[in-house]
Design an enzyme around this catalytic site. Sequence first.
Site, PDB file in Angstrom:
ATOM      1  NE  ARG A   1      -3.904   1.943   2.453  1.00 18.46           N
ATOM      2  CZ  ARG A   1      -4.005   2.614   3.595  1.00 18.46           C
ATOM      3  NH1 ARG A   1      -3.308   2.218   4.647  1.00 18.46           N
ATOM      4  NH2 ARG A   1      -4.797   3.653   3.703  1.00 18.46           N
TER       5      ARG A   1
ATOM      6  CG  HIS B   1      -1.171   5.361  -0.323  1.00 20.65           C
ATOM      7  ND1 HIS B   1      -1.913   6.011   0.645  1.00 20.65           N
ATOM      8  CD2 HIS B   1      -1.966   4.382  -0.793  1.00 20.65           C
ATOM      9  CE1 HIS B   1      -3.103   5.431   0.756  1.00 20.65           C
ATOM     10  NE2 HIS B   1      -3.150   4.433  -0.104  1.00 20.65           N
TER      11      HIS B   1
ATOM     12  N   GLY C   1       4.618  10.687  -8.446  1.00 19.85           N
ATOM     13  CA  GLY C   1       5.366   9.580  -9.034  1.00 19.85           C
ATOM     14  C   GLY C   1       6.087   8.743  -7.990  1.00 19.85           C
TER      15      GLY C   1
ATOM     16  CG  ASP D   1       8.731  11.176  -5.566  1.00 20.62           C
ATOM     17  OD1 ASP D   1       7.951  10.540  -4.814  1.00 20.62           O
ATOM     18  OD2 ASP D   1       8.636  12.402  -5.760  1.00 20.62           O
TER      19      ASP D   1
ATOM     20  CB  SER E   1       7.278  12.023  -2.052  1.00 21.34           C
ATOM     21  OG  SER E   1       6.209  11.338  -2.679  1.00 21.34           O
TER      22      SER E   1
ATOM     23  CG  ASN F   1      -0.620   8.613   2.955  1.00 21.64           C
ATOM     24  OD1 ASN F   1      -1.116   7.704   2.299  1.00 21.64           O
ATOM     25  ND2 ASN F   1      -0.096   9.698   2.396  1.00 21.64           N
TER      26      ASN F   1
ATOM     27  CG  HIS G   1      -7.888  -3.366  -1.106  1.00 25.44           C
ATOM     28  ND1 HIS G   1      -8.948  -2.500  -1.262  1.00 25.44           N
ATOM     29  CD2 HIS G   1      -6.824  -2.575  -0.793  1.00 25.44           C
ATOM     30  CE1 HIS G   1      -8.542  -1.262  -1.061  1.00 25.44           C
ATOM     31  NE2 HIS G   1      -7.265  -1.275  -0.781  1.00 25.44           N
ATOM     32  CB  THR G   2      -5.794 -10.333  -1.899  1.00 28.44           C
ATOM     33  OG1 THR G   2      -5.857 -11.669  -1.389  1.00 28.44           O
ATOM     34  CG2 THR G   2      -4.346 -10.044  -2.270  1.00 28.44           C
TER      35      THR G   2
ATOM     36  CG  ASP H   1      -9.033 -11.809   1.283  1.00 29.97           C
ATOM     37  OD1 ASP H   1      -8.387 -12.109   2.300  1.00 29.97           O
ATOM     38  OD2 ASP H   1      -8.539 -11.854   0.141  1.00 29.97           O
TER      39      ASP H   1
ATOM     40  CB  THR I   1      -6.541 -15.621   3.062  1.00 36.29           C
ATOM     41  OG1 THR I   1      -6.904 -15.039   1.791  1.00 36.29           O
ATOM     42  CG2 THR I   1      -7.270 -16.946   3.204  1.00 36.29           C
TER      43      THR I   1
ATOM     44  CG  ASP J   1      -5.995 -15.520  -1.463  1.00 31.86           C
ATOM     45  OD1 ASP J   1      -6.618 -14.421  -1.519  1.00 31.86           O
ATOM     46  OD2 ASP J   1      -5.932 -16.196  -0.431  1.00 31.86           O
TER      47      ASP J   1
END
Length: 327
Positions: free
Chosen positions: A75, A79, A85, A87, A89, A107, A204-205, A248, A250, A255
Amino acid sequence: MMLLESSLHPAKMAMSNILGMFLFMEMLASGFRFGVDGLSMDYYFMSCPFAEQIVKNTVTRALQADPTLAAGLVRMHFHDCFIEGCDGSILIDSTKDNTAEKDSPANLSLRGYEVIDDAKEELENQCPGIVSCADILAMAARDAVFWTGGPVYDIPKGRKDGRRSKIEDTINLPFPTFNASELIRQFGQHGFSAQEMVALSGAHTLGVARCASFKNRLNGGDPSVDSEFAKTMSKTCSGGDNAEQPFDPTRNTFDNFYYNALQRKSGLLFSDQTLFTSPRTRAIVNGYAFNQAMFFFDFQQAMLKMSMLDVKEGSKGEVRESCRKIN
């Protein structure tokens, strides 16, 4: 690799490796060079030959100690790339004169900064001033995907670290209340197709979301929520806005169960469930729910593309001595 919440099937690992090798051979055929000047698969081959192994070992140690950090690293990379980009940051700390990206409400739940710090420290000992924080984060996210059972893929290196990190820029991150059309438009602004957006959403698995991100869907606020799943969400939210619910079943395994959950009307965020609710993206969700190998292949290609968003090169960036502050 440690055992996760569910064991990894040998056939799944074999398919993942075959798909990864196919993508790698495509890169080989192109001579390791990419459309972005200066980026290459073998960027550190001469200057810091053990860079990738150092990052991989650092990530492995961290995830063995706390498997939930995998979601945080993936994640964090997303973000980072969607703001200014790829970089690094997102890694910069706020100062008395500047509130940085990492302190944006969007964040505050990010985790894994110490993993990047540890890798950077070891790399600075081995190859001072060579490996950028942006590259470390991109490699760490890739290694986290593979460690949790996802596809193996490689990325070009050579990104430079940015010198800007401002909280106001995070307005460009997708909101958990976005519908499919809004997601398609925002991802499209970065050059992604609807299919690539749905594939990237499959990250998001891994991981969890806080109640504050989905409580507005409760008490009849969203008819697309399965009634039994709504009870589970309500029970989670009884613990307050910071209470966490897995995306989910797991949460530490990469998966396609995320897409199966959407089919059952058990997507956690509105921006998750909308992918199945919307006719524009439902067929893609069904395809990934049915065919995990297809999801893995599309995901690794989309991650490769994302890792090259608006990268900085030469004098447009730097190699930070510390990932938390500009040189």
